[in-house]
Write an enzyme that holds these catalytic residues in place. Structure first.
Site, PDB file in Angstrom:
ATOM      1  N   CYS A   1       0.875  -1.172   0.000  1.00 29.49           N
ATOM      2  CA  CYS A   1       0.000   0.000   0.000  1.00 29.49           C
ATOM      3  C   CYS A   1       0.912   1.221   0.000  1.00 29.49           C
ATOM      4  O   CYS A   1       2.126   1.104   0.168  1.00 29.49           O
ATOM      5  CB  CYS A   1      -0.907   0.064   1.241  1.00 29.49           C
ATOM      6  SG  CYS A   1      -2.074  -1.307   1.406  1.00 29.49           S
ATOM      7  N   ARG A   2       0.318   2.373  -0.134  1.00 32.60           N
ATOM      8  CA  ARG A   2       0.986   3.648   0.119  1.00 32.60           C
ATOM      9  C   ARG A   2       0.037   4.458   0.978  1.00 32.60           C
ATOM     10  O   ARG A   2      -1.181   4.458   0.743  1.00 32.60           O
ATOM     11  CB  ARG A   2       1.278   4.413  -1.157  1.00 32.60           C
ATOM     12  CG  ARG A   2       2.144   3.709  -2.186  1.00 32.60           C
ATOM     13  CD  ARG A   2       3.639   3.738  -1.849  1.00 32.60           C
ATOM     14  NE  ARG A   2       4.029   2.661  -0.963  1.00 32.60           N
ATOM     15  CZ  ARG A   2       5.279   2.461  -0.529  1.00 32.60           C
ATOM     16  NH1 ARG A   2       6.243   3.293  -0.896  1.00 32.60           N
ATOM     17  NH2 ARG A   2       5.550   1.455   0.277  1.00 32.60           N
TER      18      ARG A   2
END
Length: 258
Positions: A2-3
């Protein structure tokens, strides 16, 4: 996997933080620069923000990619806030939770996100189930690893632990049970940010007294960005950032990192 990003600063439109920078979180959904695991963050996204005078944040979450949601682009143009937590998601495993699995997770004044994965989920986390009361297990916001991590953190917060202790102890319990876990956690109440770097990238940028952002990776090439060492606890406010080794989760950071 994810970011994510948390930002505190002067009130401004969400799009100024999440969409306008040259390597914004929006762009990181399809072209992250420093993501070590996974390539495209298209399995959902979410944004949480605080309105002036209201300690309980609002959220906007969807199961699809952020670039496909034209309604969000319009919302981000006009909604303003001085405290934001947002994430774009690359799912650890396929699942049917959809929007419910997208960060930020929320309870009361808190917003939370997990960047990482628990390899061997759910078997690898089975030994931690006993740490939660049955009602908390039955109230999981989704059936994925991140929702379970959030449930453990929230249980500690509700028991009166400080955020740095709640995040630190949760990470250490997980890595004892599942040593290959990647646990970059991000928590805010709209006034402070608490984060952990364990197994993936984490950066911060601060202009003391004005604004602070903590993110999986820089959203521009400003030289003020600093990388957080692995196995570190971070606490931040608009005044600046403090770091402490995560191995000693009871440590209180003392020296500012600017």
């Amino acid at each position: 996997m994810c970011r994510h990003l948390a930002w505190l600063g002067p009130e401004k439109p969400l799009g100024r933080v999440l969409m306008e920078p040259p390597h914004s979180l929006f762009r990181q959904s399809w072209e992250p620069r420093r993501q070590r695991y996974g390539t495209v963050n298209a399995d959902g996204f979410g944004v949480g923000w605080y309105a002036p005078g209201d300690p309980v944040p609002a959220r906007y979450r969807r199961a699809g990619p952020i670039w496909a949601d034209l309604s969000f682009a319009d919302l981000a143009r006009v909604v303003r806030s001085g405290a934001v937590l947002a994430a774009v998601r690359d799912a650890t495993l396929a699942g049917a939770d959809g929007e419910a699995a997208a960060a930020p997770f929320a309870a009361g004044r808190w917003l939370f996100s997990h960047n990482g994965a628990i390899p061997g989920w759910p078997d690898a986390a089975a030994s931690l189930v006993s740490a939660l009361p049955p009602v908390d297990l039955l109230s999981l916001q989704a059936g994925n690893d991140s929702a379970f991590v959030w449930a453990l953190v929230l249980h500690r917060l509700r028991a009166g632990e400080e955020p740095v202790q709640a995040l630190g102890e949760t990470v250490l319990r997980f890595v004892r049970s599942a040593p290959a876990s990647r646990l970059n956690l991000l928590l805010t109440d709209g006034t402070t940010i608490t984060a952990t770097a364990w197994g993936d990238t984490l950066w911060y940028r601060t202009e003391p007294g004005r604004s602070t952002v903590v993110a999986s990776e820089p959203y521009d090439d400003d030289p003020l960005w600093q990388e957080v060492p692995d196995r570190t606890l971070l606490t931040a406010s608009r005044a600046g950032v403090l770091l402490a080794p995560l191995e000693d989760s009871a440590a209180v950071p003392k020296e500012p990192c600017t």
